[in-house]
Scaffold this motif. Structure first.
Motif, PDB file in Angstrom:
ATOM      1  N   UNK A   1      53.167  51.115  27.177  1.00 28.40           N
ATOM      2  CA  UNK A   1      52.686  49.928  26.475  1.00 28.40           C
ATOM      3  C   UNK A   1      51.925  49.023  27.433  1.00 28.40           C
ATOM      4  N   UNK A   2      51.012  48.200  26.906  1.00 29.17           N
ATOM      5  CA  UNK A   2      50.318  47.245  27.781  1.00 29.17           C
ATOM      6  C   UNK A   2      51.286  46.211  28.348  1.00 29.17           C
ATOM      7  N   UNK A   3      50.972  45.701  29.521  1.00 30.41           N
ATOM      8  CA  UNK A   3      51.831  44.755  30.211  1.00 30.41           C
ATOM      9  C   UNK A   3      51.251  43.351  30.058  1.00 30.41           C
ATOM     10  N   UNK A   4      52.101  42.425  29.592  1.00 29.61           N
ATOM     11  CA  UNK A   4      51.707  41.034  29.408  1.00 29.61           C
ATOM     12  C   UNK A   4      52.415  40.160  30.436  1.00 29.61           C
TER      13      UNK A   4
ATOM     14  N   UNK B   1      55.021  37.334  31.556  1.00 25.70           N
ATOM     15  CA  UNK B   1      56.353  37.081  30.993  1.00 25.70           C
ATOM     16  C   UNK B   1      56.303  36.035  29.886  1.00 25.70           C
ATOM     17  N   UNK B   2      56.848  36.386  28.736  1.00 19.61           N
ATOM     18  CA  UNK B   2      56.906  35.485  27.596  1.00 19.61           C
ATOM     19  C   UNK B   2      55.654  35.465  26.738  1.00 19.61           C
ATOM     20  N   UNK B   3      54.612  36.199  27.119  1.00 22.76           N
ATOM     21  CA  UNK B   3      53.348  36.133  26.386  1.00 22.76           C
ATOM     22  C   UNK B   3      53.143  37.294  25.421  1.00 22.76           C
ATOM     23  N   UNK B   4      54.073  38.223  25.348  1.00 22.84           N
ATOM     24  CA  UNK B   4      53.865  39.400  24.506  1.00 22.84           C
ATOM     25  C   UNK B   4      53.814  39.053  23.021  1.00 22.84           C
ATOM     26  N   UNK B   5      54.474  37.988  22.610  1.00 18.56           N
ATOM     27  CA  UNK B   5      54.499  37.631  21.193  1.00 18.56           C
ATOM     28  C   UNK B   5      53.570  36.479  20.849  1.00 18.56           C
ATOM     29  N   UNK B   6      52.816  35.988  21.827  1.00 17.29           N
ATOM     30  CA  UNK B   6      51.903  34.870  21.601  1.00 17.29           C
ATOM     31  C   UNK B   6      50.600  35.410  21.022  1.00 17.29           C
ATOM     32  N   UNK B   7      50.094  34.767  19.962  1.00 18.98           N
ATOM     33  CA  UNK B   7      48.841  35.191  19.351  1.00 18.98           C
ATOM     34  C   UNK B   7      47.695  35.036  20.340  1.00 18.98           C
ATOM     35  N   UNK B   8      46.882  36.068  20.458  1.00 22.30           N
ATOM     36  CA  UNK B   8      45.715  36.030  21.319  1.00 22.30           C
ATOM     37  C   UNK B   8      46.001  36.270  22.785  1.00 22.30           C
ATOM     38  N   UNK B   9      47.203  36.676  23.146  1.00 21.02           N
ATOM     39  CA  UNK B   9      47.538  36.928  24.548  1.00 21.02           C
ATOM     40  C   UNK B   9      46.838  38.198  25.014  1.00 21.02           C
TER      41      UNK B   9
ATOM     42  N   UNK C   1      46.576  41.323  27.692  1.00 23.68           N
ATOM     43  CA  UNK C   1      47.422  42.045  28.646  1.00 23.68           C
ATOM     44  C   UNK C   1      46.850  41.946  30.058  1.00 23.68           C
ATOM     45  N   UNK C   2      47.746  41.913  31.049  1.00 23.27           N
ATOM     46  CA  UNK C   2      47.284  41.870  32.432  1.00 23.27           C
ATOM     47  C   UNK C   2      46.983  43.273  32.938  1.00 23.27           C
ATOM     48  N   UNK C   3      47.593  44.269  32.337  1.00 22.53           N
ATOM     49  CA  UNK C   3      47.304  45.679  32.622  1.00 22.53           C
ATOM     50  C   UNK C   3      47.150  46.377  31.299  1.00 22.53           C
ATOM     51  N   UNK C   4      46.077  47.128  31.148  1.00 20.97           N
ATOM     52  CA  UNK C   4      45.886  47.874  29.905  1.00 20.97           C
ATOM     53  C   UNK C   4      45.352  49.249  30.233  1.00 20.97           C
ATOM     54  N   UNK C   5      46.064  49.961  31.116  1.00 17.03           N
ATOM     55  CA  UNK C   5      45.655  51.297  31.498  1.00 17.03           C
ATOM     56  C   UNK C   5      46.199  52.354  30.551  1.00 17.03           C
ATOM     57  N   UNK C   6      46.903  51.931  29.505  1.00 19.99           N
ATOM     58  CA  UNK C   6      47.581  52.855  28.615  1.00 19.99           C
ATOM     59  C   UNK C   6      46.732  53.094  27.376  1.00 19.99           C
ATOM     60  N   UNK C   7      46.879  54.308  26.843  1.00 19.67           N
ATOM     61  CA  UNK C   7      46.178  54.633  25.600  1.00 19.67           C
ATOM     62  C   UNK C   7      46.993  54.119  24.421  1.00 19.67           C
ATOM     63  N   UNK C   8      46.304  53.665  23.403  1.00 14.00           N
ATOM     64  CA  UNK C   8      47.019  53.163  22.222  1.00 14.00           C
ATOM     65  C   UNK C   8      46.909  54.144  21.093  1.00 14.00           C
TER      66      UNK C   8
END
Length: 98
Positions: free
Chosen positions: A76-79, A81-89, A91-98
């Motif tokens: 999963x993408x990495x956000x 801390x505490x920002x995973x459920x915030x609208x419009x956040x 990710x700080x790392x998005x090397x993963x396929x969705x």
């Protein structure tokens, strides 16, 4: 090189489960060495059942939680801390396929 199941962050996440495991293990070993209550065989069996059953169940839960945390961190993408459920956040790392 084989990948480790539990990295440093996963171990830190699971520390909240290690502390009760060590406490239960302390009492299991302590009551094996000393019989402070002078219990009979039925009392000792009940005493160990009430100590060993939660220890085993918590150990299983800790292992399964560690596997779930590690697999989520890999897939999963990495956000922040505490920002995973915030609208419009973002990710700080998005090397993963969705």
């Amino acid at each position: 090189m084989a990948t480790k199941v539990f990295d440093r962050e996963t171990i830190l996440d699971l520390t909240v489960n290690f502390i009760p495991l060590f406490i239960l293990l302390f009492f299991i070993v302590g009551y094996a060495l000393v019989n402070p209550f002078q219990l009979g065989s039925v009392g000792r069996i009940l005493q160990y059942t009430l100590l060993v059953a939660p220890f085993v169940l918590l150990a299983i839960l800790t292992y399964l939680s560690g596997k779930a945390i590690a697999s989520t961190e890999k897939n999963a993408p990495v956000y922040m801390p505490g920002a995973a459920t915030v609208d419009g956040a973002e990710p700080i790392e998005d090397d993963h396929e969705e």
